[in-house]
Design a protein around this motif. Structure first.
Motif, PDB file in Angstrom:
ATOM      1  N   THR A  90      13.320  -4.885  26.173  1.00 47.70           N
ATOM      2  CA  THR A  90      12.838  -6.269  26.155  1.00 47.70           C
ATOM      3  C   THR A  90      11.450  -6.356  25.544  1.00 47.70           C
ATOM      4  O   THR A  90      11.168  -7.227  24.708  1.00 47.70           O
TER       5      THR A  90
ATOM      6  N   ARG B 240      16.907 -17.397  34.061  1.00 43.75           N
ATOM      7  CA  ARG B 240      18.319 -17.518  33.725  1.00 43.75           C
ATOM      8  C   ARG B 240      19.095 -18.240  34.818  1.00 43.75           C
ATOM      9  O   ARG B 240      19.959 -19.071  34.557  1.00 43.75           O
TER      10      ARG B 240
ATOM     11  N   LYS C 167      15.958  -1.076  30.091  1.00 42.04           N
ATOM     12  CA  LYS C 167      16.087  -2.518  29.886  1.00 42.04           C
ATOM     13  C   LYS C 167      14.720  -3.165  29.688  1.00 42.04           C
ATOM     14  O   LYS C 167      14.536  -4.012  28.807  1.00 42.04           O
ATOM     15  N   VAL C 168      13.749  -2.762  30.511  1.00 41.33           N
ATOM     16  CA  VAL C 168      12.395  -3.317  30.379  1.00 41.33           C
ATOM     17  C   VAL C 168      11.782  -2.926  29.042  1.00 41.33           C
ATOM     18  O   VAL C 168      11.176  -3.749  28.347  1.00 41.33           O
TER      19      VAL C 168
ATOM     20  N   TYR D 277       1.359  -9.730  30.479  1.00 41.71           N
ATOM     21  CA  TYR D 277       2.345  -8.706  30.815  1.00 41.71           C
ATOM     22  C   TYR D 277       1.675  -7.345  30.980  1.00 41.71           C
ATOM     23  O   TYR D 277       1.950  -6.612  31.930  1.00 41.71           O
TER      24      TYR D 277
ATOM     25  N   VAL E  49      15.941 -14.274  24.009  1.00 43.41           N
ATOM     26  CA  VAL E  49      15.621 -13.009  24.690  1.00 43.41           C
ATOM     27  C   VAL E  49      14.945 -13.291  26.023  1.00 43.41           C
ATOM     28  O   VAL E  49      15.243 -12.652  27.038  1.00 43.41           O
ATOM     29  N   ILE E  50      14.025 -14.252  26.038  1.00 42.69           N
ATOM     30  CA  ILE E  50      13.332 -14.599  27.288  1.00 42.69           C
ATOM     31  C   ILE E  50      14.323 -15.106  28.326  1.00 42.69           C
ATOM     32  O   ILE E  50      14.276 -14.717  29.501  1.00 42.69           O
TER      33      ILE E  50
ATOM     34  N   HIS F 142      13.563 -15.130  19.943  1.00 39.50           N
ATOM     35  CA  HIS F 142      12.705 -14.824  21.088  1.00 39.50           C
ATOM     36  C   HIS F 142      12.967 -15.667  22.329  1.00 39.50           C
ATOM     37  O   HIS F 142      13.047 -15.118  23.432  1.00 39.50           O
TER      38      HIS F 142
ATOM     39  N   SER G 278      11.567  -5.680  21.778  1.00 37.10           N
ATOM     40  CA  SER G 278      12.056  -6.848  21.038  1.00 37.10           C
ATOM     41  C   SER G 278      10.957  -7.902  20.913  1.00 37.10           C
ATOM     42  O   SER G 278      10.801  -8.536  19.857  1.00 37.10           O
ATOM     43  N   PHE G 279      10.185  -8.093  21.987  1.00 39.05           N
ATOM     44  CA  PHE G 279       9.065  -9.033  21.969  1.00 39.05           C
ATOM     45  C   PHE G 279       8.038  -8.625  20.912  1.00 39.05           C
ATOM     46  O   PHE G 279       7.567  -9.442  20.104  1.00 39.05           O
TER      47      PHE G 279
ATOM     48  N   SER H  96      16.543 -12.135  29.578  1.00 42.71           N
ATOM     49  CA  SER H  96      15.848 -11.013  30.201  1.00 42.71           C
ATOM     50  C   SER H  96      15.124 -11.403  31.486  1.00 42.71           C
ATOM     51  O   SER H  96      14.668 -10.529  32.221  1.00 42.71           O
ATOM     52  N   ASN H  97      15.014 -12.695  31.768  1.00 41.60           N
ATOM     53  CA  ASN H  97      14.325 -13.164  32.964  1.00 41.60           C
ATOM     54  C   ASN H  97      15.368 -13.669  33.962  1.00 41.60           C
ATOM     55  O   ASN H  97      15.895 -14.771  33.803  1.00 41.60           O
TER      56      ASN H  97
END
Length: 321
Positions: free
Chosen positions: A257, A313, A253-254, A127, A304-305, A301, A260-261, A308-309
């Motif tokens: 995310t 999704r 938002k990014v 990332y 969340v992935i 987690h 949180s990661f 957020s993707n």
């Protein structure tokens, strides 16, 4: 990221299921732990199925998706081992933690925990390199090199994790054989004292080295990525005033995310370290409380992935339909 420590202690206090009656709090925590593992398995399984279908249809996966699928697969297998190991311990709370069954379960747990931490670290590194807008020549060079390195990075992570688990397995076997040869009982006070000293200097040292290296790599590159995103957000919002609200929402938002990661990864690492320091019998409330706290992080987690993707999704939604 990881539940039970392979350095678990022998029970000496009160009785639980498998002896006479189970403490209600322990039963509640055990059921909670199993449910958390099942939720995590559903989340990771959804990622595996979605990316697996994409792999079959397109005959290839991007470097990012390879990392995601590897992480989801390692976590899914880890949750299976966690359920199996905790069920065995719950039904046999006074079991000697270095018998043959526990050696096998500990070996699988050590390997899957280490490989999961490495995969998380590699995902954070990926990332950072791909998203960060740093103009340093090293980053520009890495942007074009890292995607081709992903298969080798995964193989290296598996190799390093295998080394750790093998060393821990050797330690478990040595302890077991010493008890067999000396004809000591698992609840022997002197034997437990010697075993605790060996655990502190052998198991803890190995695991701290192998857990800390990927955690440090993850932390450094995540900090660089956050700094880069904050600078980019300030520059973008000051330049494009007409799209300020839309761009601000996207950047926030990014950032949320990523935060949180980072929080989940560091929290899981710290709980594993604290759990390995403490020597808690299997049937004690504190032991099961640690297990629930650790797996609360690993459950959140994958969710969340998924949320957020957008691409992932959408694939999951199509699969459910």
């Amino acid at each position: 990221m990881g539940p039970i420590m392979s350095t678990g202690e022998v029970s000496t206090s009160h009785t639980v299921l498998g002896c006479q009656t189970a403490d209600k709090a322990v039963i509640t925590l055990f059921i909670t732990l199993v449910l958390l593992c099942l939720v995590a398995m559903v989340g990771n399984g959804s990622i595996i199925i979605a990316l697996g279908k994409k792999w079959l249809l397109q005959r290839t996966l991007s470097a990012h998706n390879k990392l995601l699928m590897s992480l989801a697969a390692s976590r899914f297998c880890l949750q299976c081992v966690v359920i199996g190991k905790n069920t065995y311990v719950f039904l046999n709370p006074t079991v000697f933690p270095y018998n043959t069954v526990m050696q096998l379960l500990n070996f699988m747990w050590d390997f899957l925990t280490a490989v999961t931490i490495w995969f998380c670290s590699l995902l954070g590194f990926f990332y950072s390199v791909k998203i960060a807008t740093l103009a340093h020549p090293v980053f520009m060079w890495l942007k074009y090199r890292v995607p081709g390195w992903v298969p080798w990075m995964l193989v290296t992570a598996v190799g390093m994790s295998s080394l750790t688990s093998i060393l821990c397995f050797i330690g478990n076997y040595i302890i077991y054989m010493n008890f067999v040869k000396s004809d000591q009982q698992p609840w022997n006070v002197t034997g437990n004292s010697l075993r605790n000293s060996f655990e502190k200097f052998y198991f803890f040292s190995i695991k701290m080295i192998m857990w800390t290296i990927p955690t440090v790599i993850f932390s450094i590159f995540m900090i660089l990525l956050l700094v880069s995103l904050v600078k980019h957000m300030k520059k973008t919002l000051s330049t494009f005033s007409g799209l300020r609200d839309v761009r601000a929402q996207a950047h926030v938002k990014v950032l949320l995310t990523l935060l949180s990661f980072i929080i989940l990864f560091i929290s899981c690492f710290l709980t594993l370290v604290l759990s390995s320091i403490s020597s808690t019998p299997f049937q004690e409330f504190r032991y099961w409380m640690w297990e629930v706290v650790i797996h609360l992080c690993t459950m959140i987690h994958p969710i969340v992935i998924l949320f957020s993707n957008p691409g992932l999704r959408a694939m999951v939604k199509r699969g459910c339909c």
